[in-house]
Write a protein that holds these residues in place. Structure first.
Motif, PDB file in Angstrom:
ATOM      1  N   LYS A  60       1.699   6.587  -7.224  1.00 15.26           N
ATOM      2  CA  LYS A  60       1.214   7.366  -7.758  1.00 15.26           C
ATOM      3  C   LYS A  60       1.320   8.815  -7.144  1.00 15.26           C
ATOM      4  N   LYS A  61       1.958   9.502  -6.693  1.00 14.65           N
ATOM      5  CA  LYS A  61       2.609  11.287  -6.258  1.00 14.65           C
ATOM      6  C   LYS A  61       3.098  11.045  -6.867  1.00 14.65           C
ATOM      7  N   GLN A  77      -3.669  -1.041  -3.624  1.00 16.52           N
ATOM      8  CA  GLN A  77      -3.833  -0.400  -5.437  1.00 16.52           C
ATOM      9  C   GLN A  77      -2.526  -0.701  -5.569  1.00 16.52           C
ATOM     10  N   GLN A 119       0.920   4.383  -2.962  1.00 18.50           N
ATOM     11  CA  GLN A 119       1.025   5.781  -2.450  1.00 18.50           C
ATOM     12  C   GLN A 119       1.999   6.556  -3.460  1.00 18.50           C
ATOM     13  N   TYR A 131       0.905  -1.074  -0.173  1.00 13.79           N
ATOM     14  CA  TYR A 131      -0.149  -0.463  -0.121  1.00 13.79           C
ATOM     15  C   TYR A 131       0.803   1.264  -0.058  1.00 13.79           C
TER      16      TYR A 131
END
Length: 422
Positions: free
Chosen positions: A252-253, A278, A249, A245
């Motif tokens: 994705k940033k 994700q 994240q 996770y």
């Protein structure tokens, strides 16, 4: 309908994560033409985009030794996938991808301890063939350095070689006036460990800086280790939800998807954790080769029973030939654990349980051997006389484990959802 570039697919999936409508994409090792057909049939039936991820050992230029899968080079591989797509009236998106491209990525190059310059040169030649054959995604992986075995390659070295290879590929692509392609990068050799989020972010930041300086695109995927590890025919790693996770994240940033490798043989609970964690995509390969081997062995069992009951006069030697070729291939060594890696072919031949295990692990490396192909053909013919469609059974058998991932990864209808987002 025009195919979306793979980068757009990933951007769509990242956006859809906000709504719960996203999915985890599947990167499937093209272990055989049957595996390609099984994949495309499911992609068509369930409406999801799929990636074929070919390593350099599986598919490569004839001049560099070709590939063990069907003897395919980049062009014959692309043609074979097109042929299957045409045969089944395929109407979705598939992406041709290079898995682990770059220096020392053929076993022979690494075993020969080729010097850096020569290894980089061969890696680049292979990429040019990928680009010319219309591949959609190239994995840039300079982490298989034979001079650093057992050590972690310094981040700066990985970074420097990654940027050099992306720049080279972009120049070659532009020189040929070809459409944009995606890139996949990674920070370390897959060994079942976890990528720390600090290393991951340092790598992404430094990479971004170097790529921007040169006007080069950010990658589409960054590989992160989530704890998965395949050995023999099992998942021996432990999926770490928290780490996955956090890495997702972080990626994705920067508008990049987290790609997980070594996703074979995962149980349903772990598969279901991929949507909330994700993870944008998972690679699965050896599992499908093993499933195809098991399908042939099931058919051989039926053939033997029919022969025993006097219904087949001249049974094939599929099982025996697959077993001998699998052991002699010695390609099982990379999947074995501990001292078993060092066993000789003779020692294995003398050990029935171990021989069976090797057949399960390494049967798929031999599907293109002439003797194996001839026996499988004979097996099909013998069974067809008794109304068993052998090849159809093999394809359906490979579809089963892929379907598990499709269901748990929320892939049904994914193409339609991505197009609606776009």
């Amino acid at each position: 309908m025009d195919k979306l570039p793979i980068k757009k697919v990933v951007e769509g999936l990242l956006e859809l994560q906000m709504t719960g409508e996203s999915a985890t994409m599947l990167g499937i090792g093209p272990m055989s033409k049957n595996c390609v057909q099984a994949t495309l049939e499911l992609s068509k039936e369930y409406d999801f985009p799929v990636m074929f991820i070919a390593s350099r050992n599986q598919v490569d230029m004839d001049e560099l030794g070709g590939g063990y899968v069907n003897g395919w080079n980049q062009f014959t591989f692309a043609k074979a996938v097109q042929e299957v797509a045409k045969e089944i009236n395929y109407d979705n998106f598939y992406y041709m991808c290079r898995d682990h491209g770059g220096p020392w990525q053929r076993d022979k190059e690494r075993n020969d301890h080729l010097p850096l310059e020569e290894a980089m040169e061969l890696g680049k030649r292979s990429y040019v063939a990928d680009i010319e054959a219309g591949f959609d995604l190239l994995m840039i992986d300079p982490t298989k350095d034979p001079f650093e075995v057992g050590k972690v390659i310094p981040l700066e070295t990985v970074l420097e070689r990654t940027v050099e290879l992306i720049e080279f590929c972009e120049n070659e692509r532009k020189a040929r006036n070809l459409p944009e392609i995606g890139y996949e990068v990674g920070t370390e050799e897959t060994n079942g460990g976890l990528t720390s989020t600090e290393t991951y972010e340092t790598f992404i930041l430094r990479l971004k800086e170097e790529l921007e300086k040169r006007g080069l695109p950010m990658p589409t995927f960054i590989v992160g280790q989530t704890g998965t590890l395949t050995r023999k025919t099992e998942q021996v790693g432990t999926f770490n939800f928290r780490n996955a996770y956090d890495l997702a994240q972080m990626a994705k940033k920067y508008g990049v998807g987290l790609k997980e490798h070594n996703g074979d043989y995962l149980d349903d609970a772990t598969l279901l954790e991929h949507i909330p964690s994700q993870i944008t995509a998972t690679n699965v390969a050896p599992q499908y080769g093993t499933e195809e081997t098991r399908a042939y062995l099931n058919l051989s069992t039926v053939e033997a029973k029919l022969a025993k009951n006097g219904l087949i006069d001249d049974p094939s030697r599929t099982r025996e030939v697959l077993l001998t070729h699998a052991i002699k291939s010695e390609r099982w060594r990379k999947w074995m654990v501990g001292e078993q890696q060092e066993l000789t072919v003779e020692e294995i031949m003398a050990d029935d349980p171990l021989s069976e295990e090797i057949l399960d692990i390494a049967g798929h490396y031999t599907f293109n051997d002439d003797e194996v192909k001839a026996e499988i053909e004979k097996l099909y013919k013998n069974l067809e006389k008794h109304h068993i469609q052998g090849q159809r059974y093999v394809i359906d058998h490979i579809k089963r484990p892929i379907r598990d991932y499709v269901e748990c990864y929320n892939l049904q209808g994914a193409t339609t959802r991505i197009l609606a987002w776009g």
